[in-house]
Design an enzyme around this catalytic site. Structure first.
Site, short mmCIF file in Angstrom:
data_model
loop_
_atom_site.label_atom_id
_atom_site.label_comp_id
_atom_site.label_asym_id
_atom_site.label_seq_id
_atom_site.Cartn_x
_atom_site.Cartn_y
_atom_site.Cartn_z
N GLY A 161 1.28 12.54 61.75
CA GLY A 161 1.85 13.39 60.85
C GLY A 161 0.57 13.83 60.03
N GLY B 287 0.71 15.58 57.20
CA GLY B 287 1.55 15.88 56.21
C GLY B 287 -0.10 15.78 54.87
N VAL B 288 0.93 15.76 53.66
CA VAL B 288 -0.45 15.05 52.99
C VAL B 288 -0.86 13.98 52.78
CG1 VAL B 288 0.16 15.01 49.94
CG2 VAL B 288 1.05 16.51 50.87
N ILE B 289 0.48 12.50 53.15
CA ILE B 289 0.21 11.48 52.61
C ILE B 289 -1.24 11.33 54.12
CG2 ILE B 289 1.14 9.55 53.22
CD1 ILE B 289 3.31 10.05 51.36
N HIS C 86 -19.16 29.27 30.71
CA HIS C 86 -20.32 29.23 31.45
C HIS C 86 -21.44 27.98 31.37
CE1 HIS C 86 -23.02 31.10 35.10
NE2 HIS C 86 -23.85 30.41 33.99
N ARG D 41 9.11 11.53 54.09
CA ARG D 41 9.65 9.95 53.47
C ARG D 41 11.63 10.62 53.46
NH1 ARG D 41 6.34 6.57 50.82
NH2 ARG D 41 7.69 6.19 48.88
N ASP E 23 12.13 11.59 44.07
CA ASP E 23 12.62 11.95 45.48
C ASP E 23 13.85 11.89 45.88
OD1 ASP E 23 9.71 12.24 44.95
OD2 ASP E 23 9.22 10.39 46.13
N LYS F 278 -5.49 7.14 45.05
CA LYS F 278 -5.81 8.22 44.83
C LYS F 278 -7.46 7.25 44.13
CE LYS F 278 -4.43 11.07 45.30
NZ LYS F 278 -2.74 11.53 45.77
P1 FAD Z 1 9.52 6.39 42.89
O1 FAD Z 1 8.62 6.53 42.92
O2 FAD Z 1 10.18 5.68 44.55
O3 FAD Z 1 11.05 5.43 42.14
C1 FAD Z 1 12.18 4.64 42.52
C2 FAD Z 1 12.33 3.36 42.26
O4 FAD Z 1 13.18 2.71 41.53
C3 FAD Z 1 11.70 2.15 42.91
O5 FAD Z 1 10.38 1.52 42.04
C4 FAD Z 1 11.95 1.42 43.37
O6 FAD Z 1 11.53 0.14 43.48
C5 FAD Z 1 13.15 1.59 42.08
N1 FAD Z 1 14.73 1.54 42.96
C6 FAD Z 1 15.26 2.20 44.10
N2 FAD Z 1 16.25 1.55 44.29
C7 FAD Z 1 16.88 0.64 43.06
C8 FAD Z 1 17.90 -0.13 42.44
N3 FAD Z 1 19.48 0.39 44.07
N4 FAD Z 1 17.63 -0.62 41.26
C9 FAD Z 1 16.40 -0.68 40.58
N5 FAD Z 1 15.74 -0.17 41.08
C10 FAD Z 1 15.93 -0.22 42.11
N6 FAD Z 1 2.90 12.58 44.44
C11 FAD Z 1 1.99 13.87 43.54
O7 FAD Z 1 3.03 13.69 42.24
N7 FAD Z 1 0.96 13.19 43.26
C12 FAD Z 1 -0.13 12.56 44.51
O8 FAD Z 1 -1.17 12.06 44.30
C13 FAD Z 1 1.06 11.42 45.14
N8 FAD Z 1 0.15 11.03 46.18
C14 FAD Z 1 1.47 9.92 46.84
C15 FAD Z 1 0.78 8.82 48.12
C16 FAD Z 1 1.42 7.94 48.30
C17 FAD Z 1 0.91 7.24 49.55
C18 FAD Z 1 3.17 8.41 48.55
C19 FAD Z 1 3.57 7.23 49.56
C20 FAD Z 1 3.37 9.40 47.53
C21 FAD Z 1 2.67 10.14 46.56
N9 FAD Z 1 3.21 10.80 45.80
C22 FAD Z 1 2.44 11.61 45.24
C23 FAD Z 1 4.62 10.75 45.53
C24 FAD Z 1 5.43 9.93 44.24
O9 FAD Z 1 5.03 8.63 44.71
C25 FAD Z 1 6.99 10.18 44.56
O10 FAD Z 1 7.11 11.62 44.78
C26 FAD Z 1 7.09 9.58 42.83
O11 FAD Z 1 6.84 8.20 43.45
C27 FAD Z 1 8.72 9.76 42.69
O12 FAD Z 1 9.53 9.35 41.68
P2 FAD Z 1 10.56 8.71 41.61
O13 FAD Z 1 10.41 8.52 40.62
O14 FAD Z 1 11.62 9.62 42.19
O15 FAD Z 1 11.08 7.27 42.07
P1 AMP Z 2 4.99 15.48 55.67
O1 AMP Z 2 6.93 15.86 55.67
O2 AMP Z 2 4.60 16.89 54.78
O3 AMP Z 2 4.79 13.69 55.05
O4 AMP Z 2 4.68 15.48 56.47
C1 AMP Z 2 5.23 15.06 58.17
C2 AMP Z 2 4.50 15.38 59.27
O5 AMP Z 2 4.89 14.58 60.56
C3 AMP Z 2 5.66 16.92 59.60
O6 AMP Z 2 4.52 17.64 59.70
C4 AMP Z 2 6.00 16.46 60.78
O7 AMP Z 2 6.18 17.45 62.20
C5 AMP Z 2 5.28 14.87 61.47
N1 AMP Z 2 6.17 14.18 62.32
C6 AMP Z 2 7.36 14.37 62.33
N2 AMP Z 2 7.64 13.69 63.22
C7 AMP Z 2 6.29 13.44 64.27
C8 AMP Z 2 6.14 13.21 65.73
N3 AMP Z 2 6.43 12.37 66.19
N4 AMP Z 2 4.81 13.32 66.09
C9 AMP Z 2 4.19 13.80 65.19
N5 AMP Z 2 4.45 14.67 64.29
C10 AMP Z 2 5.32 14.09 63.89
#
Ligand code: FAD
Ligand code: AMP
Length: 478
Positions: A188, A190-192, A451, A279, A319, A58
């Site tokens: 891809g 998708g969102v990212i 408004h 992911r 996640d 962001k």
């Molecule tokens: P994570 O944030 O992945 O945290 C897990 C943590 O556990 C990590 O720090 C890792 O190092 C640690 N860990 C793992 N295994 C171990 C272990 N065995 N011992 C110790 N530590 C460990 N989501 C939104 O809601 N809004 C957004 O705008 C958004 N934008 C995103 C943009 C990008 C580029 C990406 C990649 C993701 C985005 N997401 C967004 C998704 C969001 O980041 C994840 O859904 C969220 O971080 C998940 O949270 P979590 O706590 O489950 O896991």
């Molecule tokens: P998301 O899971 O929302 O992050 O989106 C990932 C996107 O990548 C999905 O829409 C998939 O269809 C797409 N995708 C996965 N593998 C491939 C590939 N080999 N070539 C093109 N698109 C792909």
């Protein structure tokens, strides 16, 4: 003697750190284990979200949007500038400063709430014991009444495009470019992929998105997805649908990508390639063979509706478990689990987790899409209101998109709110609040909205559901 805690959380992302703080607030002796280190080799809390996800993306989206506006639309307001230039290292540095502030903030919150922060790798053993492997390699066994697994996710890599974090990068690498690539490929849509593609497109990269599916944004409402594709294409994003990447060849500082589409095999060359194909949950070395915790068929930790795993007293959130991979979903699961540990009757409304794509215009929705509802045989009334008819949007020169509200035709209860347009993320939250309280479209229509605001578009869309919009011609008659 080993340390003993009421709650041990593994992972300090938005799932884990929020759960840990909540547990401490509710009087539970809590520890949170995290292993992630920043570039300086220091422990950094906050997980994917704060370090390489929501917040840094962001920050770059906001910077790149300001640049884009300065370059493309300031003149509309009568503002002229000299040549508008972007210093990418400064932009990326600003992002790093924000990340550092926030991750440090989590550390301060841990201290303030009395959460014990443990650095290292956590692994669940049998009998709710946790093995902590510290940075120096020493191992400590910690005992816990309750364990919360919050290990998150990491980018999926695909054999046709192996990430080298130089020419072929994942989402983390795409946050670190030090210059704008001339030709940028994104695998891809998708969102990212769309968010990161947008950042670099706004800064001047020629962006091509290769998406294997024929359908654009299949999870979004079809009307919204259609509008989004049209807008992104107008912005210069080349989205190729039905294009499956099958190979890549890095040649020095560029990469030739092979993909197949309806016309057969195609080749295209980029200076940088972002792999954004989704992911996967992180469970590597997280569970001892005899921990008793099971995974589902897709590799996520198996949990019930309350995030309880197959082992009593062990929970998993965020996640690493089924459902949307979103920070707010992870955090709310953390709160729910801790409340339940305390014996409170908490539950989560998974039907009302909002989704957002931070492109411009933003795309956000909560509840069901029109196509899903029709597929379920639910009769609906739909109200839409375009931002082109919103005084506030016109004042801001930001008139793309619309609000769409879907209500049950029999009860008028709002079943879905879909927004593409300015501040969609904020607007959709109002829809989520209304839906949580069982609002009808009529209820929303009877509320007083300030408004001029963008929120008035939500008001008008609610009125339009039953043919009562004031500032557009109603398709439906009362
Ligand atoms: P994570 O944030 O992945 O945290 C897990 C943590 O556990 C990590 O720090 C890792 O190092 C640690 N860990 C793992 N295994 C171990 C272990 N065995 N011992 C110790 N530590 C460990 N989501 C939104 O809601 N809004 C957004 O705008 C958004 N934008 C995103 C943009 C990008 C580029 C990406 C990649 C993701 C985005 N997401 C967004 C998704 C969001 O980041 C994840 O859904 C969220 O971080 C998940 O949270 P979590 O706590 O489950 O896991
Ligand atoms: P998301 O899971 O929302 O992050 O989106 C990932 C996107 O990548 C999905 O829409 C998939 O269809 C797409 N995708 C996965 N593998 C491939 C590939 N080999 N070539 C093109 N698109 C792909």
């Amino acid at each position: 003697m080993s340390q003993k805690f009421d709650v041990v959380v593994i992972g300090a992302g938005p799932g884990g750190y929020v759960a840990a703080i909540k547990a401490a607030q509710l009087g539970l002796k809590t520890a949170c284990i995290e292993k992630y280190q920043d570039k300086e080799g220091k422990l950094a809390l906050g997980g994917t979200c704060l370090n390489v996800g929501c917040i840094p993306s962001k920050a770059l989206l906001d910077s790149s949007w300001k640049y884009y506006e300065a370059k493309k639309s300031f003149n509309v307001h009568g503002i002229s500038t000299g040549e508008v230039a972007i210093d990418v290292p400064t932009m990326v540095g600003r992002k790093a400063t924000i990340v550092k502030g926030l991750t440090g903030g989590v550390a301060s919150l841990f201290k303030a709430n009395g959460v014990t922060s443990l650095q290292g790798h956590g692994k669940l053993l049998a009998g709710k014991k946790v093995e902590l492997t510290k940075v120096d390699g020493t191992v400590e066994i910690i005992e816990a009444e309750h364990v919360i697994l919050a290990s998150g996710s990491r980018p999926i890599d695909i054999p046709p495009a192996p990430v080298d974090q130089n020419v072929i990068v994942d989402s983390t690498g795409a946050l670190e470019f030090q210059q704008v690539p001339k030709r940028l490929g994104v695998i891809g849509a998708g969102v990212i992929g769309l968010e990161l593609g947008s950042v670099w497109a706004r800064l001047g990269a020629q962006v091509t998105v290769l998406e294997a599916l024929e359908k654009f944004l299949p999870a979004a409402d079809e009307g919204v997805a259609k509008e989004a594709l049209k807008t992104f294409t107008n912005q210069g994003l080349d989205v190729k649908l039905g294009a499956r990447v099958t190979g890549s060849q890095v040649n020095g500082d560029e990469v030739e990508v092979t993909y197949t589409d309806a016309n057969g095999e195609q080749k295209i060359t980029f200076d940088r390639l972002i792999v954004a194909v989704g992911r996967r949950p992180v469970t590597t070395d997280l569970l001892a063979a005899d921990s008793g915790v099971t995974l589902d068929e897709r590799g996520y930790i198996y949990v019930d509706d309350y995030c309880a795993t197959s082992v009593p007293g062990v929970y998993a959130i965020g996640d690493v478990v089924r459902g949307l991979m979103l920070a707010h979903k992870a955090s709310e699961e953390g709160i729910m689990v801790v409340e339940r540990i305390k014996g409170h009757k908490a539950q989560m409304n998974y039907n009302l987790v909002p989704s957002v794509i931070y492109t411009h215009p933003e795309i956000a929705w909560v509840g069901k899409t029109e196509q899903t509802l029709k597929g379920e045989g639910v009769e609906v009334n739909v109200g839409t209101f375009p931002f082109a008819a919103s005084g506030r949007a016109l004042a801001a020169n930001d008139t793309g998109g619309f609000v769409k509200i879907i209500a049950d035709a029999k009860t008028d209860r709002v079943l879905g709110v879909h927004v593409i347009g300015p501040s969609a993320a904020e607007l959709v939250q109002q829809g989520a609040i209304a839906m949580e309280f069982g609002s009808s479209a009529e209820d929303l229509g009877m509320m007083v909205f300030s408004h001029p605001t963008l929120s008035e578009a939500l008001h008008e869309a609610a009125l339009a559901v039953n043919g009562g919009a004031i500032h557009i011609q109603n398709r439906k008659k009362r």
